[in-house]
Design a protein around this motif. Structure first.
Motif, mmCIF file in Angstrom:
data_model
loop_
_atom_site.group_PDB
_atom_site.id
_atom_site.type_symbol
_atom_site.label_atom_id
_atom_site.label_comp_id
_atom_site.label_asym_id
_atom_site.label_seq_id
_atom_site.Cartn_x
_atom_site.Cartn_y
_atom_site.Cartn_z
ATOM 1 N N SER A 288 -5.541 -79.903 49.017
ATOM 2 C CA SER A 288 -6.401 -81.065 48.819
ATOM 3 C C SER A 288 -5.625 -82.299 49.245
ATOM 4 C CB SER A 288 -6.799 -81.213 47.353
ATOM 5 O OG SER A 288 -7.471 -80.060 46.911
ATOM 6 N N ALA A 289 -6.294 -83.183 49.945
ATOM 7 C CA ALA A 289 -5.635 -84.414 50.368
ATOM 8 C C ALA A 289 -6.616 -85.560 50.229
ATOM 9 C CB ALA A 289 -5.150 -84.300 51.809
ATOM 10 N N ASP A 290 -6.077 -86.683 49.880
ATOM 11 C CA ASP A 290 -6.895 -87.884 49.796
ATOM 12 C C ASP A 290 -7.375 -88.249 51.194
ATOM 13 O OD1 ASP A 290 -7.258 -90.263 47.612
ATOM 14 O OD2 ASP A 290 -7.240 -90.998 49.678
ATOM 15 N N VAL A 291 -8.510 -88.876 51.268
ATOM 16 C CA VAL A 291 -9.059 -89.247 52.572
ATOM 17 C C VAL A 291 -8.144 -90.230 53.297
ATOM 18 C CG1 VAL A 291 -10.494 -91.147 51.732
ATOM 19 C CG2 VAL A 291 -11.228 -89.821 53.716
ATOM 20 N N ASN A 292 -7.305 -90.952 52.566
ATOM 21 C CA ASN A 292 -6.383 -91.916 53.171
ATOM 22 C C ASN A 292 -4.978 -91.361 53.341
ATOM 23 O OD1 ASN A 292 -8.371 -93.925 53.288
ATOM 24 N ND2 ASN A 292 -8.069 -94.352 51.115
ATOM 25 N N THR A 293 -4.796 -90.062 53.191
ATOM 26 C CA THR A 293 -3.481 -89.454 53.358
ATOM 27 C C THR A 293 -3.090 -89.445 54.831
ATOM 28 O OG1 THR A 293 -3.864 -88.021 51.469
ATOM 29 C CG2 THR A 293 -2.166 -87.340 52.995
ATOM 30 N N ARG A 294 -1.817 -89.735 55.075
ATOM 31 C CA ARG A 294 -1.339 -89.674 56.457
ATOM 32 C C ARG A 294 -1.363 -88.235 56.941
ATOM 33 N NH1 ARG A 294 3.898 -92.161 58.170
ATOM 34 N NH2 ARG A 294 4.511 -90.119 57.471
ATOM 35 N N TYR A 295 -1.740 -88.054 58.169
ATOM 36 C CA TYR A 295 -1.844 -86.726 58.768
ATOM 37 C C TYR A 295 -0.485 -86.012 58.733
ATOM 38 C CZ TYR A 295 -3.057 -83.193 62.241
ATOM 39 O OH TYR A 295 -3.275 -82.015 62.895
ATOM 40 N N ALA A 296 0.596 -86.733 58.953
ATOM 41 C CA ALA A 296 1.928 -86.124 58.970
ATOM 42 C C ALA A 296 2.294 -85.549 57.602
ATOM 43 C CB ALA A 296 2.967 -87.155 59.404
ATOM 44 N N ASP A 297 1.910 -86.239 56.520
ATOM 45 C CA ASP A 297 2.211 -85.723 55.181
ATOM 46 C C ASP A 297 1.429 -84.447 54.904
ATOM 47 O OD1 ASP A 297 3.904 -87.876 54.726
ATOM 48 O OD2 ASP A 297 2.274 -89.111 53.925
ATOM 49 N N LEU A 298 0.198 -84.392 55.366
ATOM 50 C CA LEU A 298 -0.624 -83.197 55.174
ATOM 51 C C LEU A 298 -0.074 -82.017 55.966
ATOM 52 C CD1 LEU A 298 -3.208 -82.170 53.847
ATOM 53 C CD2 LEU A 298 -4.438 -82.899 55.872
ATOM 54 N N VAL A 299 0.381 -82.281 57.165
ATOM 55 C CA VAL A 299 0.927 -81.214 58.009
ATOM 56 C C VAL A 299 2.214 -80.663 57.407
ATOM 57 C CG1 VAL A 299 1.945 -80.742 60.272
ATOM 58 C CG2 VAL A 299 -0.205 -81.983 60.106
ATOM 59 N N LYS A 300 3.004 -81.493 56.753
ATOM 60 C CA LYS A 300 4.236 -81.003 56.113
ATOM 61 C C LYS A 300 3.911 -79.969 55.041
ATOM 62 C CE LYS A 300 6.916 -85.204 56.801
ATOM 63 N NZ LYS A 300 7.450 -86.420 56.157
ATOM 64 N N VAL A 301 2.879 -80.231 54.244
ATOM 65 C CA VAL A 301 2.487 -79.282 53.191
ATOM 66 C C VAL A 301 1.914 -78.013 53.817
ATOM 67 C CG1 VAL A 301 0.917 -78.925 51.253
ATOM 68 C CG2 VAL A 301 2.132 -81.086 51.493
ATOM 69 N N LEU A 302 1.076 -78.167 54.837
ATOM 70 C CA LEU A 302 0.522 -77.006 55.533
ATOM 71 C C LEU A 302 1.626 -76.176 56.158
ATOM 72 C CD1 LEU A 302 -1.860 -75.396 56.722
ATOM 73 C CD2 LEU A 302 -1.818 -76.992 58.650
ATOM 74 N N ASP A 303 2.602 -76.842 56.756
ATOM 75 C CA ASP A 303 3.708 -76.148 57.390
ATOM 76 C C ASP A 303 4.541 -75.386 56.370
ATOM 77 O OD1 ASP A 303 5.161 -75.467 59.700
ATOM 78 O OD2 ASP A 303 6.692 -76.972 59.192
ATOM 79 N N ALA A 304 4.721 -75.949 55.172
ATOM 80 C CA ALA A 304 5.478 -75.250 54.127
ATOM 81 C C ALA A 304 4.770 -73.961 53.727
ATOM 82 C CB ALA A 304 5.660 -76.156 52.907
ATOM 83 N N ALA A 305 3.454 -74.015 53.595
ATOM 84 C CA ALA A 305 2.706 -72.812 53.227
ATOM 85 C C ALA A 305 2.753 -71.773 54.338
ATOM 86 C CB ALA A 305 1.260 -73.171 52.899
ATOM 87 N N LYS A 306 2.662 -72.200 55.561
ATOM 88 C CA LYS A 306 2.694 -71.271 56.703
ATOM 89 C C LYS A 306 4.086 -70.665 56.890
ATOM 90 C CE LYS A 306 -1.461 -71.461 58.522
ATOM 91 N NZ LYS A 306 -2.273 -70.299 58.772
ATOM 92 N N ARG A 307 5.139 -71.467 56.684
ATOM 93 C CA ARG A 307 6.506 -70.944 56.835
ATOM 94 C C ARG A 307 6.781 -69.833 55.841
ATOM 95 N NH1 ARG A 307 8.495 -76.237 57.571
ATOM 96 N NH2 ARG A 307 8.902 -76.323 55.362
ATOM 97 N N VAL A 308 6.239 -69.968 54.636
ATOM 98 C CA VAL A 308 6.462 -68.928 53.625
ATOM 99 C C VAL A 308 5.772 -67.636 54.040
ATOM 100 C CG1 VAL A 308 5.909 -68.315 51.250
ATOM 101 C CG2 VAL A 308 6.848 -70.546 51.759
ATOM 102 N N GLY A 309 4.648 -67.753 54.747
ATOM 103 C CA GLY A 309 3.959 -66.553 55.219
ATOM 104 C C GLY A 309 2.517 -66.439 54.784
ATOM 105 N N PHE A 310 2.004 -67.404 54.061
ATOM 106 C CA PHE A 310 0.603 -67.335 53.640
ATOM 107 C C PHE A 310 -0.302 -67.450 54.860
ATOM 108 C CE2 PHE A 310 2.407 -68.660 49.543
ATOM 109 C CZ PHE A 310 1.803 -67.732 48.730
ATOM 110 N N THR A 311 -1.303 -66.594 54.914
ATOM 111 C CA THR A 311 -2.253 -66.612 56.031
ATOM 112 C C THR A 311 -3.602 -67.182 55.612
ATOM 113 O OG1 THR A 311 -2.888 -64.345 55.529
ATOM 114 C CG2 THR A 311 -1.165 -64.675 57.195
ATOM 115 N N LYS A 312 -3.891 -67.152 54.325
ATOM 116 C CA LYS A 312 -5.165 -67.693 53.831
ATOM 117 C C LYS A 312 -4.939 -69.100 53.305
ATOM 118 C CE LYS A 312 -7.096 -63.268 52.514
ATOM 119 N NZ LYS A 312 -7.617 -62.462 51.405
ATOM 120 N N VAL A 313 -4.928 -70.058 54.211
ATOM 121 C CA VAL A 313 -4.718 -71.461 53.855
ATOM 122 C C VAL A 313 -5.964 -72.243 54.263
ATOM 123 C CG1 VAL A 313 -3.274 -73.485 54.180
ATOM 124 C CG2 VAL A 313 -2.243 -71.216 54.222
#
Length: 142
Positions: free
Chosen positions: A103-128
């Motif tokens: 979940s991200a606020d509508v005013n969240t910077r795209y780079a901050d959101l990608v960092k969280v997405l990247d952390a989940a993907k690096r661990v190996g989760f496929t259902k994001v």
């Protein structure tokens, strides 16, 4: 010597109908309570709107969030990205098929959101997936 009562003797019996009423009342109460228990356990953010969004909440999931200032949250607790990745790795070890919702606020910077997405993907989760608010105008349109 046996004494007899002047009142007529009545057989004891078990009344089933009030017990059935109580059981139906309890069943209806549990059903109503279970319908209200589908809320997510995340911080309060202003979600963006998507017209194709559908509700898909399940009890066994990981909720990540990023607020407008870029702070990351694991469920409702503020957390750093390395700590988030460590917790995600623990959960991935228990069940790799656990869905991750971001979940991200509508005013969240795209780079901050990608960092969280990247952390989940690096661990190996496929259902994001990203949480969005359904567009009510799209539902009412014919």
């Amino acid at each position: 010597m046996k004494l007899h009562s002047p009142l007529p003797e009545r057989k004891t019996r078990l009344e089933i109908i009030p017990l059935i009423d109580v059981m139906f009342f309890l069943l209806a109460s549990f059903m109503m309570v279970s319908l209200t228990m589908t809320k997510q356990q995340t911080i309060k953010v202003n979600l963006p709107v998507a017209s194709s969004a559908q509700s898909d909440f399940k009890p066994d999931m990981i909720n990540l969030a990023v607020n407008a200032t870029g702070d990351a949250f694991f469920d409702k607790a503020a957390i750093t990205l390395p700590e988030m990745e460590r917790k995600l790795a623990e959960r991935f070890g228990k069940d790799p098929a656990t869905p991750v919702y971001i979940s991200a606020d509508v005013n969240t910077r795209y780079a901050d959101l990608v960092k969280v997405l990247d952390a989940a993907k690096r661990v190996g989760f496929t259902k994001v997936a990203f949480n969005v608010k359904p567009n009510n105008a799209a539902k009412t349109a014919p």
